[in-house]
Design a protein around this motif. Structure first.
Motif: not given
Length: 773
Positions: A124-128, A161-165, A278-282, A286-288
């Protein structure tokens, strides 16, 4: 006070990154509870790697009466089992109290991660956050429950997110670092990536894929985004650092111990215990993770505010059970020092001195850099809320800037120290390996164990063999070396008189398909990989001893056979040598009273006289010789003569087999053709006059008949290879032939025509049967 219990831990290895964190959790629990552990180190059940199947009998030892309860790392052990088979396998340990980690087992309290929710967060993080919809997914093995749940999280995020598999973007891995080997050619097609992001079911696979794609010229996050799952230690030290899902592995192990303790004491516990992720964003996505700090509200700091600041920071680390008390103390200390520094604008801030001390004290922390970065970031963010003066704000930011630099410096030193320790460990392992390889008896293995294993801080170790009792290394029992009569039930793991209040690591002793028993190590201060390495080297030494004894029984102990072999082999006009699989010489005939020597001393192994270029062929012999009927004629191996000036070809190699049809060694037939060539093959001088052969061409013919290469002929005659080729061209022209085979035939025909076939054959036989040098 709680009773002292011994928990048996079933784990599929101890050198994996995932398993290493699980072990840390057990260690944290034992610091505050009277618990000892026996770690049974096997492999995954039903593994496609057949060599691993023999490891898993070690798990049965956990049913010993010496074990009060069992914790199974079921997710890893059952990686290749479906749910039904997993339940059936673990039913054999009942009614022993038991807890499962990583998989839900019927009738057993189980600790599981919210795999579906954790993977949903990543996708979900990558999509949004990044607007990407071409998202590849790397699964684990088909039957693994964690893999199935993480795939469900991927599907759930796509649907939301309405993305087809797109099933072409789903790739099958197996949770291993090397998974990329099976899927990389599906991810990269015509030198292009077929997706914009790769979501991996664990960090191990993400690290392997990242490194392989980097080798192929693709960099993250510039060319693609990638994420993992587990938050293993290495995930923060990759380039770029890996975005992942924190699976609290240490917390899982800690919780498992707590549950098992309650079960043993007849307390009720929930059957399913789900632990949040827990999501660990690095940077790899593409983000920090760390956002810019903004001034929000101006306040004055009083004692109440100070306590709120400390509690706010401490709450960020509520899951770090083993270090939460330390974090509370250090945060309180750092806040006090920061306030003092701000009050006087010190040029040499006491905050930095305090920080340096705390960084040194906490070097042992897991996720050292991660946790400290968050502590500093949170402190900076909260403290800035209380100051509005621009001079104060600039001072605070400069203070923390120097604090981050100190953290980077300390972290670099820690990593350097670990690397140095690893190099020392590799050297020590190589040294003990060399000594075990030289052992020729069980007593010698025991001696090496006694002398060498203490260097790894292993105070005591016990070798339990199927037929030979117990080999014991114990500083308190110096005379206990080999005890064939030391009787006890092997299911007790060790005799009760030897059981101490320490942790044990128990591993099977096996080499290929040969199972010799098991080895028990008392816990040392070294990393757990030491036990795996030492057990493998002991197993190999046992294999060599047993193998050599089989060969001795076959050749040396049967005197009648030895005499018969000697009498036959001495009549054969070539050197016959029997060796083991490592080319150590076991037997040699007395043809021409020949002796393989170097500097006047007999050699012990054929490797001493085989050119390096030919050693690869030697290594392949065990695969080429499949049965008693296999004979390798001129296999491409040469022997260097004592003067190091020429090669002698190995004419044939066959295998030595035991009664079980197992390959135990090789029989080498070494034929030196030069005496035969000199006496029977080379024609007399009239032949060269008749053919108008020059002296140099005569020398070239001699070496051709010896089978020498153009390179060797050039070396022997001190001329260039092109000159040798020129001589050979003129020789072929004079004989009206086109190659070496036709040249040899012409010379043989000349000899037969001149002397008659019978006389020529007799001279050859006479030379072969001669035993004079």
């Amino acid at each position: 006070m709680e009773d002292k219990y011994r928990f048996g831990i079933l784990i599929n290895n101890v050198d994996g990154r995932y398993q290493n964190l699980i072990l840390k959790g057990f260690e944290e629990y034992s610091k505050t509870h009277p618990i000892n552990f026996s770690f049974f180190i096997g492999r995954s059940i039903n593994s496609p790697n057949e060599a691993e199947l023999f490891y898993n009998s070690i798990y049965n030892l956990s049913k010993s009466d010496n074990i009060d309860g069992i914790i199974s790392i079921s997710g890893s052990i059952g990686n290749y089992l479906n749910l039904s088979d997993l339940n059936q396998y673990f039913s054999i340990f009942k009614p022993k109290p038991m807890v499962s980690i990583g998989a839900v087992i019927d009738g057993i309290p189980s600790i599981v991660t919210d795999n579906t929710g954790g993977m949903f967060q990543v996708v979900d993080h990558i999509i949004n956050s990044h607007g990407i919809d071409r998202i590849g997914f790397i699964t684990g093995s088909d039957t693994n429950l964690e893999s199935i749940e993480r795939y469900e999280g991927y599907i759930k995020a796509l649907n939301k997110n309405n993305i087809k598999l797109n099933k072409d973007l789903v790739f099958k891995g197996d949770f291993s670092y090397n998974s990329y080997r099976f899927i990389i050619d599906k991810i990269v097609v015509n030198n292009n990536l077929i997706c914009d992001a790769l979501v991996c079911s664990n960090d191990e696979m993400a690290l392997g894929i990242t490194n392989e794609l980097y080798r192929m010229g693709f960099k993250s996050p510039k060319d693609y985004l990638i994420t993992g799952f587990d938050n293993i230690l290495d995930s923060n030290y990759t380039t770029p650092p890996l975005t992942t899902v924190h699976q609290p592995l240490i917390d899982q192990a800690y919780t498992a111990c707590s549950l098992l303790n309650k079960i043993i004491n007849k307390l009720n516990v929930p059957m399913i215990n789900k632990i949040d992720t827990r999501l660990i964003i690095r940077e790899s996505c593409g983000c920090n993770e760390f956002r810019p700090i903004y001034n929000r509200k101006n306040k004055d700091i009083d004692n109440l505010d100070r306590n709120i600041i400390i509690e706010t920071i401490k709450n960020e680390f509520i899951n770090e059970k083993g270090i939460i008390d330390e974090i509370t103390k250090l945060v309180s200390n750092l806040i006090d020092n920061i306030l003092l520094d701000i009050h006087s604008f010190r040029k040499e801030p006491i905050f930095l001195y305090a920080l340096s001390d705390w960084l040194s004290i906490t070097e042992r922390w897991n996720y050292y850099f991660d946790i400290w970065y968050k502590i500093l970031n949170k402190c900076q963010s909260v403290i800035l809320d209380y100051f509005h003066n621009i001079q104060e704000k600039n001072y605070i930011n400069e203070l923390f800037k120097r604090g981050y630099s100190e953290l980077v410096l300390k972290n670099t030193k820690n990593l350097s120290k670990k690397l140095n320790n690893t190099e020392i460990l590799v050297y020590m392992l190589r040294e003990v390996t060399d000594k075990l390889n030289l052992c020729s008896s069980f007593e010698e293995i025991s001696s090496v164990i006694q002398q060498e294993f203490v260097k790894f801080d292993i105070k005591n170790s016990y070798l339990v063999l199927h037929k030979n009792g117990v080999l014991i290394n114990d500083n308190n029992f110096a005379n206990m070396v080999l005890h064939p009569n030391y009787n006890f039930n092997a299911m007790d793991i060790l005799p009760h008189t030897l059981t101490r209040h320490v942790d044990y690591f128990i591993l099977p002793l096996l080499y290929t398909t040969h199972h010799y028993g098991y080895i028990v190590f008392e816990k040392s201060s070294f990393e757990a990989i030491v036990y795996e390495s030492l057990s493998k080297e002991v197993s190999k030494a046992l294999f060599n001893i047993c193998k050599n004894k089989q060969i001795e029984n076959r050749i040396y102990n049967l005197e009648g056979n030895k005499s018969r072999l000697d009498s036959i082999f001495e009549m054969i006009p070539m050197l016959i040598i029997d060796t083991d699989l490592n080319t150590t010489i076991l037997y040699k005939n007395n043809y021409q009273n020949s002796e393989l020597t170097r500097k006047g001393e007999s050699i012990k192994t054929l490797r001493a006289v085989i050119p390096k270029d030919d050693l690869l062929v030697v290594e392949s012999l065990k695969w080429k010789i499949k049965d008693k009927n296999t004979k390798l004629s001129y296999p491409g191996i040469r022997i260097i003569d004592e003067n190091n000036n020429r090669y002698i070809s190995v004419a044939q190699i066959s295998g030595l087999f035991n009664d079980n049809e197992e390959l135990t060694g090789f029989r080498w037939f070494i034929f030196d053709s030069i005496p035969l060539i000199k006496d029977t093959v080379l024609p007399d001088s009239s032949f060269y006059i008749e053919k108008n052969i020059s002296k140099r061409e005569k020398d070239v013919i001699k070496y051709i008949l010896q089978g020498q290469s153009i390179k060797n002929i050039a070396s022997e005659l001190f001329i260039s290879e092109s000159t040798v080729k020129g001589h050979m061209s003129r020789i072929y022209s004079k004989f009206k032939v086109s190659n070496k085979t036709e040249l040899v035939y012409e010379i043989q025909k000349y000899q037969v025509d001149k002397h008659g076939y019978s006389n020529y054959l007799f001279s050859v036989m006479n030379s072969l049967l001669s035993i004079e040098k």
